[in-house]
Design a protein around this motif. Structure first.
Motif, PDB file in Angstrom:
ATOM      1  N   TYR A 187       0.809  -1.213   0.000  1.00  0.00           N
ATOM      2  CA  TYR A 187       0.000   0.000   0.000  1.00  0.00           C
ATOM      3  C   TYR A 187       0.852   1.277   0.000  1.00  0.00           C
ATOM      4  O   TYR A 187       0.575   2.206  -0.773  1.00  0.00           O
ATOM      5  N   LEU A 200       2.289   1.727  -3.542  1.00  0.00           N
ATOM      6  CA  LEU A 200       1.310   2.248  -4.489  1.00  0.00           C
ATOM      7  C   LEU A 200       1.067   3.741  -4.259  1.00  0.00           C
ATOM      8  O   LEU A 200       0.948   4.517  -5.215  1.00  0.00           O
ATOM      9  N   GLY A 201       0.995   4.145  -2.994  1.00  0.00           N
ATOM     10  CA  GLY A 201       0.820   5.564  -2.701  1.00  0.00           C
ATOM     11  C   GLY A 201       1.993   6.398  -3.173  1.00  0.00           C
ATOM     12  O   GLY A 201       1.815   7.500  -3.693  1.00  0.00           O
ATOM     13  N   ARG A 237       1.814   6.648  -7.019  1.00  0.00           N
ATOM     14  CA  ARG A 237       0.773   7.607  -7.379  1.00  0.00           C
ATOM     15  C   ARG A 237       1.246   9.033  -7.137  1.00  0.00           C
ATOM     16  O   ARG A 237       1.022   9.930  -7.954  1.00  0.00           O
ATOM     17  N   GLU A 260      -2.931   9.112  -0.653  1.00  0.00           N
ATOM     18  CA  GLU A 260      -3.254   8.679   0.712  1.00  0.00           C
ATOM     19  C   GLU A 260      -4.727   8.309   0.845  1.00  0.00           C
ATOM     20  O   GLU A 260      -5.331   8.501   1.901  1.00  0.00           O
ATOM     21  N   GLU A 296      -8.890   3.157  -0.416  1.00  0.00           N
ATOM     22  CA  GLU A 296      -8.212   2.251  -1.337  1.00  0.00           C
ATOM     23  C   GLU A 296      -6.872   1.754  -0.790  1.00  0.00           C
ATOM     24  O   GLU A 296      -6.531   0.584  -0.950  1.00  0.00           O
ATOM     25  N   LEU A 297      -6.104   2.663  -0.177  1.00  0.00           N
ATOM     26  CA  LEU A 297      -4.726   2.343   0.213  1.00  0.00           C
ATOM     27  C   LEU A 297      -4.516   2.396   1.722  1.00  0.00           C
ATOM     28  O   LEU A 297      -3.392   2.549   2.181  1.00  0.00           O
ATOM     29  N   GLY A 320      -2.075   5.141   2.434  1.00  0.00           N
ATOM     30  CA  GLY A 320      -1.109   5.523   1.418  1.00  0.00           C
ATOM     31  C   GLY A 320       0.328   5.414   1.874  1.00  0.00           C
ATOM     32  O   GLY A 320       0.705   4.509   2.611  1.00  0.00           O
ATOM     33  N   TYR A 321       1.133   6.384   1.464  1.00  0.00           N
ATOM     34  CA  TYR A 321       2.591   6.284   1.623  1.00  0.00           C
ATOM     35  C   TYR A 321       3.050   6.286   3.070  1.00  0.00           C
ATOM     36  O   TYR A 321       4.166   5.860   3.370  1.00  0.00           O
ATOM     37  N   THR A 368       1.458   4.639   5.585  1.00  0.00           N
ATOM     38  CA  THR A 368       0.743   3.577   6.307  1.00  0.00           C
ATOM     39  C   THR A 368       1.605   2.954   7.394  1.00  0.00           C
ATOM     40  O   THR A 368       1.123   2.656   8.490  1.00  0.00           O
TER      41      THR A 368
END
Length: 371
Positions: free
Chosen positions: A145, A148-149, A152, A220, A224-225, A228-229, A231
């Motif tokens: 997760y 992915l953040g 993105r 973030e 979905e995540l 985000g970055y 987490t």
């Protein structure tokens, strides 16, 4: 510079640092309260008057909370990432003039930490450096997760930095300088938001995406995540990311006020004349942050493909068109004369208005002939 100049500079640095920290506390409380009011909820009301100390309570809790480091992280990068995110957010504010200055000890003390001749480029550079903290945090966490953040965020920030730059370029062409104090001085008769309103819309929209503000908060996205970055971050390291995001938001609002809303300009009265420019600057920044919160409370989050499509297919082309239009506005009066330019602009506006009135009639006629 003698020792007194260094002391005054250090005092300004400390005051600006403290003011930014307090501003973040008030901005977080205001965002919670405004969004709650717009959603017919009560919002924070326990800690302090009107719940204004809730952010201080959260900060103290995070400061003393145990920091948990996952076993799969790249430890040096994992520790460095929050710092890389926080420091540029502070440094970007250094070139923003937030007042007219004051006389102290026989010296003129400007309300600005550094008046660089490339001030706006400094702001853009610090915004670019902030990307590294987010991307490295996502990569170094050793989890899907956050990765992915981070991916993105890198794509989103790089894309929308072009939009910010195009909005800034139009203002620089119109003002003829990159020094922030001179941009404010050039708005003594009319604020740039009037002749440069399209650039203002482009800049503010791209700035919302650059700061990961809703509806552009895909790096973030909680639904979905998870978060985000950041987490895998906790305690004070998580608080540093949170602090950096809100300081970046305040800095973006302050830069927008400087470029488009006249900076600290406003009515000045005889009583404490140095205070009024500072007050007008703060009120303008607060009004712009209120707009950011309003957008968060009303517009749903973009889908990621539409987010990128909007940046590349709408924001950047319109930014390029407006840069060309600004070049024409700046150069043509010197080449063909102001009266001729006004005449041709009036003719173009009249033709555009006429076509906009005729086009629906033609479209309606064609629609009526269809079987």
């Amino acid at each position: 510079m003698d020792w007194l100049d260094w002391v005054l500079l250090a005092a300004r640095v400390v005051l600006v640092f403290g003011a930014l920290i307090v501003s973040v506390m008030l901005a977080v409380w205001a965002e919670r309260k405004i969004v709650a009011d717009m959603q017919t909820r009560l919002g924070p009301r326990r800690a302090g008057p009107f719940g204004m100390l809730i952010t201080l309570a959260d900060g103290i809790k995070l400061f003393f909370k145990e920091g948990i480091t996952p076993t799969q992280v790249e430890r040096p990068v994992y520790i460095l990432a929050p710092v890389l995110s926080l420091v540029p957010a502070f440094l970007a504010f250094a070139v923003v003039p937030f007042g007219a200055g004051v006389e102290l000890f026989g010296r003129r003390v400007p309300f600005q930490l550094a008046d660089l001749n490339i001030g706006i480029l400094w702001v853009l550079a610090m915004g670019s450096l902030a990307v590294y903290g987010v991307v490295l945090a996502g990569w170094s966490s050793g989890s899907a997760y956050p990765l992915l953040g981070g991916i993105r965020s890198s794509a989103q920030m790089i894309s929308y930095e072009i939009g910010i730059a195009l909005g800034v370029v139009a203002v620089l062409m119109y003002s003829g300088t990159m020094r922030m104090s001179e941009i404010v001085a050039a708005q003594d008769r009319i604020w740039n938001i009037v002749p440069q309103f399209p650039a203002f819309l482009i800049f503010v929209t791209a700035a919302l995406a650059e700061t990961n503000r809703p509806p552009f908060d895909l790096p973030e996205a909680e639904t979905e995540l998870v978060a985000g970055y950041f987490t895998e971050y906790s305690g004070i390291r998580f608080a540093m990311f949170y602090l950096a995001e809100y300081i970046h938001t305040i800095t973006v609002a302050a830069v927008a006020v400087t470029l488009f809303l006249g900076g600290w300009r406003g009515p000045v009265f005889d009583f404490l004349p140095w205070l009024w420019p500072l007050l007008w600057f703060v009120l303008k920044v607060v009004a712009l942050i209120f707009v950011f919160v309003w957008v968060r409370a009303t517009i749903p989050r973009f889908r990621y493909d539409r987010l990128m499509s909007f940046g590349w297919k709408v924001l950047i082309p319109w930014g390029l068109v407006w840069v060309l239009a600004t070049g024409a506005i700046v150069v043509l009066p010197e080449e063909i004369g102001r009266d001729a330019l006004v005449r041709w602009v009036a003719i173009g506006a009249g033709v555009t208005l006429l076509l906009s009135l005729i086009a629906p009639l033609l479209t309606r006629g064609r629609a009526g002939t269809r079987p």
